[in-house]
Design a protein around this motif. Structure first.
Motif, mmCIF file in Angstrom:
data_model
loop_
_atom_site.group_PDB
_atom_site.id
_atom_site.type_symbol
_atom_site.label_atom_id
_atom_site.label_comp_id
_atom_site.label_asym_id
_atom_site.label_seq_id
_atom_site.Cartn_x
_atom_site.Cartn_y
_atom_site.Cartn_z
ATOM 1 N N THR A 58 29.761 38.206 -76.410
ATOM 2 C CA THR A 58 29.230 37.126 -77.036
ATOM 3 C C THR A 58 29.496 36.374 -77.390
ATOM 4 O O THR A 58 29.081 34.838 -77.456
ATOM 5 N N THR A 62 28.415 32.591 -75.968
ATOM 6 C CA THR A 62 27.902 31.498 -76.868
ATOM 7 C C THR A 62 29.070 30.529 -76.159
ATOM 8 O O THR A 62 28.536 29.122 -76.334
ATOM 9 N N VAL A 66 26.953 27.032 -75.069
ATOM 10 C CA VAL A 66 26.902 25.936 -76.041
ATOM 11 C C VAL A 66 28.061 24.594 -75.077
ATOM 12 O O VAL A 66 27.220 23.301 -75.063
ATOM 13 N N THR A 143 34.776 26.618 -81.953
ATOM 14 C CA THR A 143 34.966 25.756 -81.628
ATOM 15 C C THR A 143 35.481 24.691 -81.072
ATOM 16 O O THR A 143 35.649 23.239 -80.142
#
Ligand SMILES: Nc1ncnc2c1ncn2[C@@H]1O[C@H](COP(=O)(O)OP(=O)(O)OP(=O)(O)O)[C@@H](O)[C@H]1O
Ligand SMILES: [Mg+2]
Lengths: 290, 362
Positions: A58, A62, A66, A143
């Motif tokens: 995952t 992601t 992204v 992030t």
């Protein structure tokens, strides 16, 4: 020619076959492959219910989607903005591609310093502005690594988009201006559709690369905290070295390989489809003239 | 629709000036044709008018308002590009309807308009094709169609029929002529084709190396060219030029060349006398020479026929006159044998004289 081809085939496929073979075995690094037991698809099945693997998959997905999304958005956007002949533009363009030329390990180190809890530039700015510090590489680790990757790879998209933009037929754009298209409408109706073939291939290339990312994350977070940034490449390394489950690691790599293969096939399929279309057009035209 | 004025318009690319002070006044709903040799600046003028090229100096006015700072879309014009400039990713119908779609016209109206124009251009079977799937002539028609679906005040055409076969070109020319009568639009049209220029134009503008040589009605330019360039440029086959020396005898003026002496009409003679011209260039159109064995000595040329080009009801004879070459247009049934020396009557009112140094008409 034949011997060369054989050597190449062996060099290319031996590791691959070795890995596939290994993935069907219960394999500890202390054992030789011939001493291991055949376990069929057990490694693969086990992985599917392994929460850590799913988590890592995952994270990888992601991360990849992204970063590629934002890199495309910013890269293409910048290219559209900077596609003009102003003085100093070529210098600016050269500056933009610098991040791409820095070794990934260095990029990782750089960003790790910048994200540093007390001495990093971001948190110092924040405290100077009287705001709370952000726990960049802790709470927001994923992030943070995404931002670093976007910083490093947007230039790649930028360069290719700019090249695509500058090879667009100028006269079609002039016609659009005469037809009353605003700047936005030119982008939406003319520029982007005409750039699409290049953009799609660029995107797939970036996606394939993003699935294999390792160095920057390794240097920045080593996959932590917890499993929050443990992308597949890292997970595979740990499974092999820390958990000493070579068979499982091999199975994991094969899952990743499968994923990449699907993407690569998609890319080849796309270019093939385009060529076929171009071919068809030519045939049609010849019929007309003949 | 608007009255368009170009005032002392110049264009520079870097240090090279390619247009030198263009002065042009186009009346409301006038059909203006720009002609001139390749590279003389026709497309550049058109593109400046369209707003695709910046103006180096001078100004463009539409209905008295300066427009050179306006974007193309603010000038209310449609344009057919010399290189078609179709949208490669749109099919014919979408190419032609792009402007209407941007203007958010109702779909029904768009479809009707596209079909109407496509039918006029013979493109109705190709509406679903992409430009790459069309032949050169079909592409050019799409380019034309894209402009004609528009309802702009000004239409700019840059050699819009150059790639069509003779029959189609004739049809399209007729369509344009009809359209010109029906809609009151300003049209500026660039062409290399003499017939297009002559049949369509209200005003012909002859350009040469970035300058306007002469402008006026087709008839005026054909009959009264101001210089040797305009005289040689309009008309096909082009005007013949012979070096002559003027002699004054018994109150009359004669133009003497190698093996001929032609009497000049009184008006022209008077002008020549006033300018005390001696050496000059005599111009005579191929169609103003008539095969006539009985013509008088001072109104005829004796020409040796070297080549005869049959072009249907007319034939073009290429003849020798001393060292010069003279072309003559005759009816094909005229009995001509190659190598023969024949006498051709010169219509005296069709003689043009040009200053041999400045090339301006006398
Ligand atoms: N972008 C440019 N940069 C420099 N010179 C240019 C440019 N565009 C045109 N020119 C020059 O300007 C002159 C006029 O060009 P233009 O295209 O207006 O000619 P034209 O009359 O339309 O010719 P043609 O009949 O061949 O289309 C030419 O000498 C050309 O070389
Ligand atoms: Mg041109």
């Amino acid at each position: 020619m034949a011997p060369a081809a054989i050597i190449m085939l062996i060099a290319l496929f031996y590791p691959l076959v070795y890995m596939v073979y290994g993935s069907f075995r219960d394999w500890d690094p202390s054992q030789r492959l011939s001493e291991t037991d055949f376990v069929g698809l057990a490694n693969y099945v086990k992985l599917l219910s392994d929460e850590a693997f799913i988590e890592s998959l995952t994270v990888t997905l992601t991360f990849a989607f992204v970063v590629v999304f934002f890199e495309m958005l910013i890269g293409v956007g910048l290219a559209l903005l900077l596609d003009r002949n102003l003085r100093g533009m070529s210098l600016l363009r050269t500056l933009f591609i610098l991040p791409m030329m820095i070794a990934p390990v260095v990029v990782g180190l750089m960003w790790r310093f910048m994200y540093h809890q007390t001495d990093g530039i971001f948190n110092r700015w924040l405290t100077d502005l009287g705001l709370d510090r952000v726990d960049w590489l802790g709470q927001h680790a994923l992030t943070s690594v995404i931002i670093a990757d976007i910083w490093q790879w947007t230039p790649f998209i930028f360069i290719l988009s700019l090249a695509a933009l500058q090879s667009l037929p100028r006269s079609a754009l002039e016609a659009a201006r005469i037809d009353g298209a605003t700047g936005w409408q030119q982008i939406i109706h003319i520029k982007l559709p005409l750039m699409a073939p290049v953009l799609i291939v660029t995107m797939l290339l970036r996606l394939i690369d993003a699935f294999k990312v390792l160095e920057v994350i390794l240097v920045m977070t080593e996959g932590g905290p917890g499993l929050s940034t443990e992308i597949l490449a890292l997970r595979i390394a740990r499974t092999a070295q820390e958990f000493r489950e070579l068979g499982e690691a091999a199975a994991m790599s094969n899952y990743l390989l499968l994923l990449l293969m699907v993407l690569t096939l998609a890319m080849f399929g796309f270019t093939r489809w385009q060529e076929a279309r171009a071919q068809k057009l030519k045939m049609l035209q010849r019929e007309e003239e003949g | 629709m608007p009255r368009i004025q170009l005032e002392n318009l110049t264009k520079k690319y870097g240090n090279v000036e390619v247009l030198h002070g263009i002065e042009l006044d186009m009346e409301d709903a006038e059909f203006t044709v720009l002609v001139g040799p390749s590279g003389c600046g026709k497309s550049t003028t058109l593109r400046m008018l369209a707003g695709l090229e910046s103006v180096s100096s001078g100004e463009i006015y539409m209905d008295g308002k300066p427009v050179s700072h306006l974007e193309p879309k603010e000038r209310d014009l449609a344009m057919v590009f010399q290189d078609y400039a179709l949208y490669p990713h749109m099919n014919v119908a979408r190419n032609m309807s792009f402007a209407l779609r941007l203007a958010k016209r109702p779909q029904k109206e768009i479809d009707a308009k596209v079909l109407e124009v496509a039918t006029m251009l013979g493109l109705e079977d190709y509406l679903a094709r992409k430009p790459a799937e069309l032949s050169g002539g079909q592409r050019q028609r799409v380019a034309m169609g894209r402009a004609l679906t528009r309802d702009s005040g000004t239409f700019l055409f840059d050699e819009p029929l150059s790639n069509l076969d003779a029959k189609l070109r004739g049809q399209m020319r007729a369509e344009l002529a009809v359209m010109r009568q029906r809609v009151r639009k300003n049209m500026v049209y660039v062409t290399h084709d003499q017939i297009e220029a002559m049949t369509l134009a209200d005003r012909i503008v002859v350009m040469h190396s970035g300058e306007i040589q002469q402008q006026g009605t087709p008839e005026h330019l054909f009959k009264h060219p101001v210089n040797k360039f305009v005289a040689g440029f309009l008309g096909s086959p082009p005007m013949n030029f012979l070096d002559v020396e003027l002699h004054y005898r018994d109150n009359q003026v004669f133009a003497n060349g190698k093996g001929f002496s032609l009497r000049i009409d009184a008006d022209l003679a008077a002008r020549a006398v006033k300018q005390s011209q001696r050496h000059c260039t005599l111009g005579i159109r191929p169609s103003d020479l008539d095969f006539d064995a009985n013509a008088g000595n001072n109104a005829a040329l004796d020409l040796k026929v070297s080549v005869s080009e049959y072009i249907g009801s007319q034939s073009v004879l290429i003849c020798e006159c001393g060292e010069a070459t003279v072309t003559v247009e005759v009816k094909s049934e005229t009995p001509i044998a190659l190598g023969e020396v024949l006498r051709f009557a010169v219509r005296s009112d069709a003689i043009h004289l040009f200053d041999s140094e400045t090339s301006t008409a006398i």
